[in-house]
Design an enzyme around this catalytic site. Structure first.
Site, PDB file in Angstrom:
ATOM      1  CD  GLU A   1      -5.318   1.695  -4.118  1.00 12.50           C
ATOM      2  OE1 GLU A   1      -6.485   2.104  -4.115  1.00 12.50           O
ATOM      3  OE2 GLU A   1      -4.509   1.901  -3.183  1.00 12.50           O
TER       4      GLU A   1
ATOM      5  CG  ASP B   1      -1.810   1.242   1.256  1.00 13.89           C
ATOM      6  OD1 ASP B   1      -2.643   1.388   0.346  1.00 13.89           O
ATOM      7  OD2 ASP B   1      -1.667   2.049   2.194  1.00 13.89           O
TER       8      ASP B   1
ATOM      9  CG  ASP C   1      -1.283   3.444   5.950  1.00 14.53           C
ATOM     10  OD1 ASP C   1      -2.279   3.827   5.283  1.00 14.53           O
ATOM     11  OD2 ASP C   1      -0.495   4.222   6.503  1.00 14.53           O
TER      12      ASP C   1
END
Length: 393
Positions: free
Chosen positions: A269, A184, A350
């Protein structure tokens, strides 16, 4: 093929020859672009590489452009090939229409193929030069390496570089260790892994912000033009930018190499950085984090070593989804860094997002479906075909 880039220190004569070559490369590119644009605008005629090569021969015979004969012809031909590639990408709708190269701001480089250089006993000599380049061999070339292409360049800070393209036998797929990790990206921490590890954001630009601002103020006070004082001030600003970029790139190389070596599958992502940069409050920090460069490095290194990089859909609610029970929170402000789910588990925002990305990526790898936000209507989570990985510009 791998490129090995080294810094070198040319003599005054070599620097003058290379500067002339850079100027001629830019001139030929612009002339060919103008000719192709005019042919299409006036006659609806497409001009290809062969036609521009014939034009180059004619240009060299004119008195106005006779100076093109003073430099090696190979970099000039390579400039025409690069223009042909630019038009190919334009017609395939992969890029915008090619633009002219301005003298002050365009990249200074010249590309040479095997007929325009000699590489013997670790010494590189370019065409039109009597002496080899004084290269700082910061790392050795592969054994018995024979470069197929050599690119010489000069950056805005005035540093000279040579890049040698050759086969690297050390780049080969690694053994499958079966490990997977979710990653992330963030600003408080550059990266957060699904293992719970958080990688610090060095904030390279912030560390040199005061020095950069002072140098830019000094540059703004100099009279515009080609004066020596303005050029000196501009190089000082460029050196600070180069220092920031070098440290950022070095850090990203270390992180991406480690991730690729330790994990078979890496899930990230699919961020649209160009849109995120429209946020005026966070644009500077996002640019300094260099998420696009991180992804680019991760993808090509994974291709080198036989690893898999999976990009989860950007609309997947990784932060709001409980990694323990799967419950989806309605809203979550950006300043909320920890939250407690109804199942009783307290999440670090996170770390939870990284865990959800890992789970979603493994699902993508198993069934080939992308991940979309959960619907509020019955039917649960929807899926769509995962788009192929692409680099952010």
């Amino acid at each position: 093929m791998s490129a090995f880039k080294y810094r070198f220190y040319p003599t005054d004569a070599q620097a003058a020859e290379l500067s002339r070559t850079f100027g001629c490369v830019r001139k030929v590119y612009n002339l060919a672009l103008a000719a192709r644009t005019e042919a299409w605008t006036l006659r609806q005629e497409r001009v290809n590489y062969n036609a521009t090569s014939a034009m180059l021969t004619a240009w060299k015979k004119t008195g106005e452009l006779a100076y093109l004969n003073e430099v090696s012809s190979v970099p000039l031909q390579q400039a025409l090939r690069h223009l042909q590639t630019a038009f190919t990408n334009f017609f395939a709708k992969r890029a915008k229409y090619p633009r002219f190269k301005p003298r002050k701001t365009s990249r200074k480089f010249a590309e040479c193929t095997t007929s325009a250089f000699r590489f013997r006993d670790g010494m590189l000599t370019l065409a039109k030069m009597a002496d080899p380049l004084d290269i700082v061999w910061s790392r050795p070339l592969p054994k018995d390496a024979q470069p197929s292409t050599v690119t010489v360049s000069q950056d805005a800070a005035g540093r000279w570089y040579v890049s040698l393209l050759c086969e690297d036998p050390s780049v080969r797929p690694l053994s499958d260790n079966g490990s997977a990790v979710g990653v992330d990206a963030g600003l408080d921490h550059l990266l957060t892994l699904s293992t719970g590890e958080k990688i610090t954001n060095p904030r390279h630009e912030r560390r040199d912000r005061a020095r950069l601002a002072k140098a830019q103020r000094n540059l703004s006070r100099k009279a515009r033009g080609d004066g020596a004082n303005r050029a000196k001030a501009r190089r000082k600003v460029a050196r600070i930018h180069a220092r920031i970029a070098d440290r950022r790139r070095d850090n990203l190389h270390k992180i991406t190499t480690r991730l690729v070596r330790e994990n078979q599958t890496i899930v990230i992502e699919d961020l649209t950085v160009r849109n995120l940069l429209k946020n005026g409050k966070l644009a500077r920090a996002i640019s300094d984090a260099a998420w696009s460069e991180f992804r680019s490095m991760l993808e090509y290194k994974a291709a080198w070593y036989g690893r898999e990089v999976i990009a989860v859909d950007r609309w997947f609610p990784s932060s709001r989804l409980c990694s323990n029970c799967g419950a989806l929170q309605d809203k979550m402000q950006l300043n909320v860094r920890t939250w407690t789910c109804d199942c009783g588990i307290t999440h670090d925002r996170d770390v939870n997002a990284a865990k959800n990305l890992k789970a979603a990526g493994l699902a993508v790898s198993a069934c080939g479906a992308g991940v979309r936000p959960q619907r509020s209507t019955p039917g649960g989570q929807s899926a769509m075909k995962q788009e192929p990985l692409r680099r952010e510009l």
